[in-house]
Motif scaffolding. Structure first.
Motif, PDB file in Angstrom:
ATOM      1  N   LYS A 121       4.335 -10.395  -0.454  1.00  0.00           N
ATOM      2  CA  LYS A 121       3.684 -11.798  -1.211  1.00  0.00           C
ATOM      3  C   LYS A 121       4.622 -12.444  -1.896  1.00  0.00           C
ATOM      4  O   LYS A 121       5.737 -13.126  -1.133  1.00  0.00           O
ATOM      5  N   THR A 144       2.253  -7.936  -8.608  1.00  0.00           N
ATOM      6  CA  THR A 144       2.304  -8.964  -7.478  1.00  0.00           C
ATOM      7  C   THR A 144       2.128 -10.530  -7.847  1.00  0.00           C
ATOM      8  O   THR A 144       2.979 -11.217  -7.231  1.00  0.00           O
ATOM      9  N   MET A 146       0.744  -1.459  -0.039  1.00  0.00           N
ATOM     10  CA  MET A 146       0.008   0.054   0.028  1.00  0.00           C
ATOM     11  C   MET A 146       0.885   1.351  -0.087  1.00  0.00           C
ATOM     12  O   MET A 146       0.595   2.268  -0.627  1.00  0.00           O
ATOM     13  N   SER A 202       3.593  -5.702  -4.252  1.00  0.00           N
ATOM     14  CA  SER A 202       3.252  -5.836  -2.648  1.00  0.00           C
ATOM     15  C   SER A 202       4.330  -7.215  -2.420  1.00  0.00           C
ATOM     16  O   SER A 202       4.116  -8.215  -2.791  1.00  0.00           O
TER      17      SER A 202
HETATM   18  C1  LIG Z   1      -1.349  -7.536  -0.693  1.00  0.00           C
HETATM   19  C2  LIG Z   1      -1.575  -6.779  -2.061  1.00  0.00           C
HETATM   20  C3  LIG Z   1      -1.211  -5.233  -2.032  1.00  0.00           C
HETATM   21  C4  LIG Z   1      -1.203  -4.481  -0.698  1.00  0.00           C
HETATM   22  O1  LIG Z   1       0.198  -4.884  -0.141  1.00  0.00           O
HETATM   23  P1  LIG Z   1       0.559  -4.625   1.337  1.00  0.00           P
HETATM   24  O2  LIG Z   1       1.959  -5.173   1.225  1.00  0.00           O
HETATM   25  O3  LIG Z   1      -0.556  -5.708   2.002  1.00  0.00           O
HETATM   26  O4  LIG Z   1       0.218  -3.391   1.717  1.00  0.00           O
HETATM   27  C5  LIG Z   1      -1.349  -4.627  -3.253  1.00  0.00           C
HETATM   28  N1  LIG Z   1      -1.485  -5.549  -4.391  1.00  0.00           N
HETATM   29  C6  LIG Z   1      -1.873  -6.694  -4.453  1.00  0.00           C
HETATM   30  C7  LIG Z   1      -2.056  -7.324  -5.702  1.00  0.00           C
HETATM   31  C8  LIG Z   1      -1.619  -7.342  -3.287  1.00  0.00           C
HETATM   32  O5  LIG Z   1      -1.886  -8.847  -3.029  1.00  0.00           O
END
Ligand SMILES: *Cc1c(COP(=O)(O)O)cnc(C)c1O
Length: 371
Positions: free
Chosen positions: A200, A177, A77, A197
């Motif tokens: 992940k 991501t 985020m 992110s």
């Molecule tokens: C989890 C996620 C986010 C946000 O990331 P955080 O590390 O939780 O702040 C943004 N985009 C995607 C595709 C995500 O899976």
């Protein structure tokens, strides 16, 4: 650049050759850096601006995403916020693909409500529809592909070519991501900005929160870096170091996630209680619909190996219900029109044995039968 596997495993090593010969890069915690004299700097001044460990991570992220610069930040985020706070202002407009991370929509709605940075949604299918939605004040197009959670594929190159042909000034940003640079390189397909992110797949172990923004244009990089220096959502040294470590196995993990997910995506449709399976063909993310008469809560309670938890991309398998969890802030109509129903299950396939995963999910589906 050497091949990606070599870059991932070796690309951050040997930085201490002159001093100790340490194979693996050292971790620097210092927030302050001594200056040789007035007006002089080692390149490091204060750790909000740059630290050796974060800088090494940023160079690696830029290289593997085929960019020129990267910014490592404190969460996904924070990465999204960095892009918007640096590159948009009140009165600007942007367009976002309609099926993406629920928290991104929460952020977009906040921008619209509080800063009048308005946005329209695009279904990711017909590029002509996207071109029609462009306004004189459009600054940015935001894409997530495969989409989350319904796994629609967007043609990044088609979008970038068509948009830049009529409006070279509009920036194309891709949240990469799900596929990571192992399977998708948006910057080589014409996108201007890649966001992750790193919590992940890049981090990959369900134990660090991190984000990244990668660009290929130096002016854009300077704008983003100035904003980051101003607002300060940088990634701390220890997490930077852990992320450097995680990236060394990214290619191996992604191959194993894909192989497990392909196995399960092929077998899931044979289960009585599974109505439909959505899978992009690569990566570790699968979504599927439990058939009517199968109770989602019972299914979750019977899982023994997979955890019922949001998040994704780690070695441990996680299963979530987007309707209730990740996408709960969207209106019911929006959720249902995208296919995000209460029966939709999102499965982040981990690196456990594929047959153990299969048996775990199969027995939980069977237990959920209320017919
Ligand atoms: C989890 C996620 C986010 C946000 O990331 P955080 O590390 O939780 O702040 C943004 N985009 C995607 C595709 C995500 O899976």
């Amino acid at each position: 650049m050497v091949k990606i596997a070599t870059q991932l495993t070796q690309g951050t090593n040997g930085t201490d050759d002159a001093k100790t010969g340490a194979v693996v890069a050292p971790l620097y915690f210092s927030t302050a850096f001594r200056h040789p004299g007035l007006g002089q700097s080692t390149g490091f001044d204060y750790s909000r601006l740059a630290t050796p460990t974060r800088q090494l991570l940023e160079q690696q992220l830029a290289t593997i995403e085929h960019g020129s610069s990267a910014l490592a930040v404190s969460s996904g985020m924070a990465a999204i916020d960095l892009v918007f706070s640096a590159l948009t202002k009140t009165g600007d407009h942007f367009i976002a693909s309609d099926d993406l991370y629920g928290g991104s929509f929460r952020y977009f709605d906040e921008r619209q409500a509080n800063y009048k940075i308005n946005y329209d949604k695009w279904n990711g299918i017909n590029v002509d529809d996207l071109l029609l939605a462009i306004r004189p004040e459009t600054k940015l197009i935001w894409l997530e592909t495969p989409s989350n959670p319904t796994m629609k594929i967007i043609d990044i190159e088609g979008v970038a070519t068509a948009v830049h042909a009529i409006r070279p000034d509009i920036l194309i940003a891709v949240d990469n991501t799900f596929l990571t640079p192992i399977y998708q390189n948006p910057l080589t397909l014409g996108a201007d900005i890649v966001v992750h992110s790193a919590t992940k797949y890049l981090g990959g172990h369900n134990d660090i929160l991190a984000g990244a923004v990668i660009v290929k244009d130096d002016k854009l990089a300077t704008t983003l870096r100035d904003q980051l220096t101003t607002t300060g959502q940088t990634l701390d040294p220890f997490t930077s170091w852990l992320l450097i470590r995680s990236l060394k196995t990214l290619h191996v993990r992604m191959a194993a996630h894909t192989s497990n997910a392909q196995y399960l995506a092929a077998k899931l449709p044979t289960l009585d209680g599974v109505a439909k399976v959505l899978y992009a063909g690569v990566g570790g993310m699968i979504s599927f619909y439990l058939a009517d008469g199968y109770n989602v809560d019972t299914f979750l309670r019977h899982l023994q190996i997979c955890s019922f938890a949001e998040s994704l991309g780690g070695v441990e398998s996680l299963i979530t219900v987007p309707y209730i969890q990740t996408h709960h802030d969207m209106s019911v109509e929006d959720r249902l029109s995208l296919g995000i129903t209460p029966q939709l299950i999102r499965f982040s396939v981990g690196l456990e044995d594929k047959d153990d995963l299969w048996e775990d999910v199969a027995q939980a589906v069977k237990a959920a039968n209320e017919n």
